[in-house]
Design an enzyme around this catalytic site. Structure first.
Site, mmCIF file in Angstrom:
data_model
loop_
_atom_site.group_PDB
_atom_site.id
_atom_site.type_symbol
_atom_site.label_atom_id
_atom_site.label_comp_id
_atom_site.label_asym_id
_atom_site.label_seq_id
_atom_site.Cartn_x
_atom_site.Cartn_y
_atom_site.Cartn_z
ATOM 1 C CG ASP A 127 40.089 38.344 27.115
ATOM 2 O OD1 ASP A 127 40.395 38.581 28.215
ATOM 3 O OD2 ASP A 127 40.680 37.997 26.070
ATOM 4 N NE ARG A 184 51.762 51.038 49.203
ATOM 5 C CZ ARG A 184 52.274 52.144 49.642
ATOM 6 N NH1 ARG A 184 52.155 53.152 48.633
ATOM 7 N NH2 ARG A 184 52.566 52.349 50.650
HETATM 8 O O1 F6P Z 1 42.769 36.553 26.137
HETATM 9 C C1 F6P Z 1 42.904 35.989 27.443
HETATM 10 C C2 F6P Z 1 44.017 36.557 27.852
HETATM 11 O O2 F6P Z 1 43.943 36.382 29.213
HETATM 12 C C3 F6P Z 1 43.682 38.331 27.866
HETATM 13 O O3 F6P Z 1 42.818 38.854 28.989
HETATM 14 C C4 F6P Z 1 44.966 38.603 27.983
HETATM 15 O O4 F6P Z 1 45.303 39.885 27.268
HETATM 16 C C5 F6P Z 1 45.847 37.766 27.284
HETATM 17 O O5 F6P Z 1 45.102 36.482 27.415
HETATM 18 C C6 F6P Z 1 47.218 37.266 27.978
HETATM 19 O O6 F6P Z 1 48.026 36.428 27.252
HETATM 20 P P1 F6P Z 1 49.260 35.447 27.827
HETATM 21 O O7 F6P Z 1 48.717 34.575 28.702
HETATM 22 O O8 F6P Z 1 49.828 35.054 26.364
HETATM 23 O O9 F6P Z 1 50.140 36.433 28.688
#
Ligand code: F6P
Length: 365
Positions: A144, A283
């Site tokens: 992120d 889409r």
């Molecule tokens: O923080 C990394 C991240 O991939 C975010 O971008 C995303 O919102 C979240 O983790 C997804 O988490 P999980 O793997 O628990 O679904």
């Protein structure tokens, strides 16, 4: 500078995985072994391994060949917080502070310092560990890129590359079918992946959490492209994007996670609305965890190696309670307390946003 040299350190990877974790583990182990003569114990599945005493010795031979591998050889978890751990008492799930148990396990292995590789959740736990008296050093990871104390976290560049490649692919099919193609990318409350992949992939519209959008403005952009003879549109939407006056779309709530909200779904909402409003066939692609997997880019491998080497140097010098960070072009250190204080989000006035606008990209505002 510490008096007595440290002989044995622990390492763990916490939170969601990201490309480059193995490259950091390798750098930590090799630096510890070769530069400082320290042994390394790896704890499995994040803080869970420290709580439940699941650990193994990692020597240089154990990390040989893992530099280009995605994931983490140690496993990870974004649930197990030693200061708020789910236990069952009298048939009821309750939260307990099991940090003393984690400390005792670390001592049993002869660990004198702990290197925590994680995002804001795991680094907050690392800070609590340090505050409670355990010598701890942090390394910032997350796709992120939302940690304010560093220019970049490792993992971001690889996720950005994956998203950019997806946009390149969507471009060709969008053009063939004269469609609107919507790509939803990750990023939680920050729009870095959407913004930078949108710029790199030449998106027509970029929607990010930091700039609330209006569907009318998005349609205006699509219509103005139509007037110029452009028959397709590429829209990249961050999972945390929201309409002005609206809310982020929550896909799931995971109660025992440090951040219980899982975002997702805005891509489909935007796609459905745009099809209705513009009459153009639309889409939606949700890129999801593809962004978290795969081999790290050269940039991430280098950053991960620099972070790992610098973290062990901090340990050797007795500089605990710190997180390594990139202050381009140097690797520096910041107190963990500062590292987890606030999220780094896109500034709507940044040159990145301005450059995107300058080449005609709409943010739907
Ligand atoms: O923080 C990394 C991240 O991939 C975010 O971008 C995303 O919102 C979240 O983790 C997804 O988490 P999980 O793997 O628990 O679904």
């Amino acid at each position: 500078m510490r008096g007595k040299p440290i002989k044995r350190i622990g390492v763990l990877t916490g939170g969601g995985d990201c490309p480059g974790l193995n490259a950091v583990i390798r750098a930590v182990v090799k630096t510890a072994n070769y530069e400082y003569g320290m042994e390394v114990i790896g704890f499995e599945d994040g803080f869970g391994g420290l709580i439940n005493n699941q650990a193994r010795k990692l020597a240089a031979a154990d990390v040989s060949g893992i530099l280009p591998r995605g994931g983490t050889i140690l496993g990870t978890s974004n649930r197990d917080n030693p200061f708020k751990y789910a236990v069952v008492r009298d048939g009821q799930k309750v939260w307990a502070d099991v940090s003393d148990r984690a400390f005792a396990n670390a001592r049993e292995h002869g660990i004198e310092a702990l290197v925590v590789i994680g995002g804001d959740g795991s680094l907050s736990i690392a800070k609590e560990f340090y505050d409670k008296g355990f010598p701890t050093v942090g390394i910032p990871k997350t796709i992120d890129n939302d940690l304010s104390a560093t220019d970049v976290t490792f993992g971001f560049d690889t996720a950005l590359t994956t998203a950019t490649e997806a946009l390149d692919k969507l471009h060709t099919t969008a053009e063939s079918h004269h469609r609107v193609m919507v790509l939803e990318v990750m990023g939680r409350y920050a729009g870095w992946i959407a913004l930078e992949s949108g710029i790199a992939g030449g998106a027509d519209i970029i929607l990010i959490p930091e700039i609330p959008f209006s569907l009318e403005r998005v349609c205006e952009k699509i219509n103005s492209r139509k007037a110029e003879g452009k028959k397709f549109n590429i829209v990249v939407v961050a999972e945390g994007a929201k309409p002005a006056g609206g809310e982020m779309v929550v896909r799931k709530v995971i109660a025992d996670s440090p951040d219980p909200l899982r975002l997702g779904g805005i891509g489909n909402q935007v796609g459905n609305e745009l099809e209705k409003l513009t009459g153009m066939e639309t889409r939606v692609t949700v890129l999801g965890h593809l962004q978290r997997g795969g081999s790290p880019t050269a940039f991430d491998r280098i950053l991960a190696t620099r972070y790992g080497a610098a973290a062990v140097k901090l340990v050797a010098e007795g500089e605990f309670g710190q997180m390594v960070c990139l202050r381009t072009p140097n690797i520096e250190a910041v107190p963990l307390a500062r590292a987890v204080k606030e999220l780094r989000r896109v500034s709507p006035d940044s040159d990145l946003v301005m450059a995107a606008r300058a080449v005609g990209t709409s943010f739907g505002d």
